[in-house]
Write a protein that holds these residues in place. Structure first.
Motif, mmCIF file in Angstrom:
data_model
loop_
_atom_site.group_PDB
_atom_site.id
_atom_site.type_symbol
_atom_site.label_atom_id
_atom_site.label_comp_id
_atom_site.label_asym_id
_atom_site.label_seq_id
_atom_site.Cartn_x
_atom_site.Cartn_y
_atom_site.Cartn_z
ATOM 1 N N ASP A 152 0.872 -1.167 0.000
ATOM 2 C CA ASP A 152 0.000 0.000 0.000
ATOM 3 C C ASP A 152 0.913 1.222 0.000
ATOM 4 O O ASP A 152 1.726 1.407 0.912
ATOM 5 C CB ASP A 152 -0.887 -0.015 1.245
ATOM 6 N N LEU A 153 0.813 2.014 -1.022
ATOM 7 C CA LEU A 153 1.719 3.152 -1.184
ATOM 8 C C LEU A 153 1.180 4.427 -0.549
ATOM 9 O O LEU A 153 1.730 5.500 -0.737
ATOM 10 C CB LEU A 153 2.031 3.363 -2.671
ATOM 11 N N GLY A 154 0.112 4.295 0.199
ATOM 12 C CA GLY A 154 -0.413 5.439 0.914
ATOM 13 C C GLY A 154 -1.763 5.888 0.407
ATOM 14 O O GLY A 154 -2.086 5.756 -0.774
ATOM 15 N N GLU A 155 -2.554 6.383 1.312
ATOM 16 C CA GLU A 155 -3.867 6.962 1.028
ATOM 17 C C GLU A 155 -4.808 5.989 0.332
ATOM 18 O O GLU A 155 -5.706 6.399 -0.410
ATOM 19 C CB GLU A 155 -3.717 8.257 0.239
ATOM 20 N N GLY A 156 -4.592 4.687 0.507
ATOM 21 C CA GLY A 156 -5.506 3.686 -0.013
ATOM 22 C C GLY A 156 -5.563 3.591 -1.527
ATOM 23 O O GLY A 156 -6.552 3.128 -2.087
ATOM 24 N N LEU A 157 -4.498 4.025 -2.204
ATOM 25 C CA LEU A 157 -4.489 3.954 -3.667
ATOM 26 C C LEU A 157 -4.430 2.490 -4.101
ATOM 27 O O LEU A 157 -3.592 1.730 -3.635
ATOM 28 C CB LEU A 157 -3.297 4.740 -4.223
ATOM 29 N N PRO A 158 -5.325 2.086 -5.010
ATOM 30 C CA PRO A 158 -5.450 0.667 -5.340
ATOM 31 C C PRO A 158 -4.451 0.138 -6.361
ATOM 32 O O PRO A 158 -4.361 -1.075 -6.554
ATOM 33 C CB PRO A 158 -6.873 0.581 -5.896
#
Length: 96
Positions: free
Chosen positions: A8-14
């Motif tokens: 997960d690269l942050g902020e819930g980006l899919p």
């Protein structure tokens, strides 16, 4: 073999798009060495190696989209690598 999945690269980006691989199959990498640069909807992120080992397989080519949790790299760890070392002794066969 061990798989490293796109974190997960942050902020819930899919998902993220592969911009550039910095390694190739067969390369030996050290922990924290740069593996790949990816682009999300918000930023370009450099993804480091989570471990030391040899790259067995890269999942995806430059321009491909990878979803969070999907395999990104397959490693052969140094412990798994076959050194070809013989343990014990070899005896010559009796030919008589």
């Amino acid at each position: 073999m061990k798989y490293f999945k796109l974190p997960d690269l942050g902020e819930g980006l899919p998902e993220a798009d592969i911009l550039e691989w910095h390694v190739k199959e067969g390369d030996h990498v050290d922990e924290d060495q740069l593996l790949v640069s990816v682009e999300t909807a918000k930023a370009v992120i450099d993804v480091p190696s989570p471990q030391t080992g040899i790259i067995a397989h890269l999942f995806g080519a430059e321009g491909d989209t990878v979803h969070t949790g999907e395999p990104l790299v397959e490693f052969v760890t140094d412990e798994e690598e076959d050194s070809g070392t013989v343990v014990g002794s070899l005896s010559k066969a009796d030919t008589t």
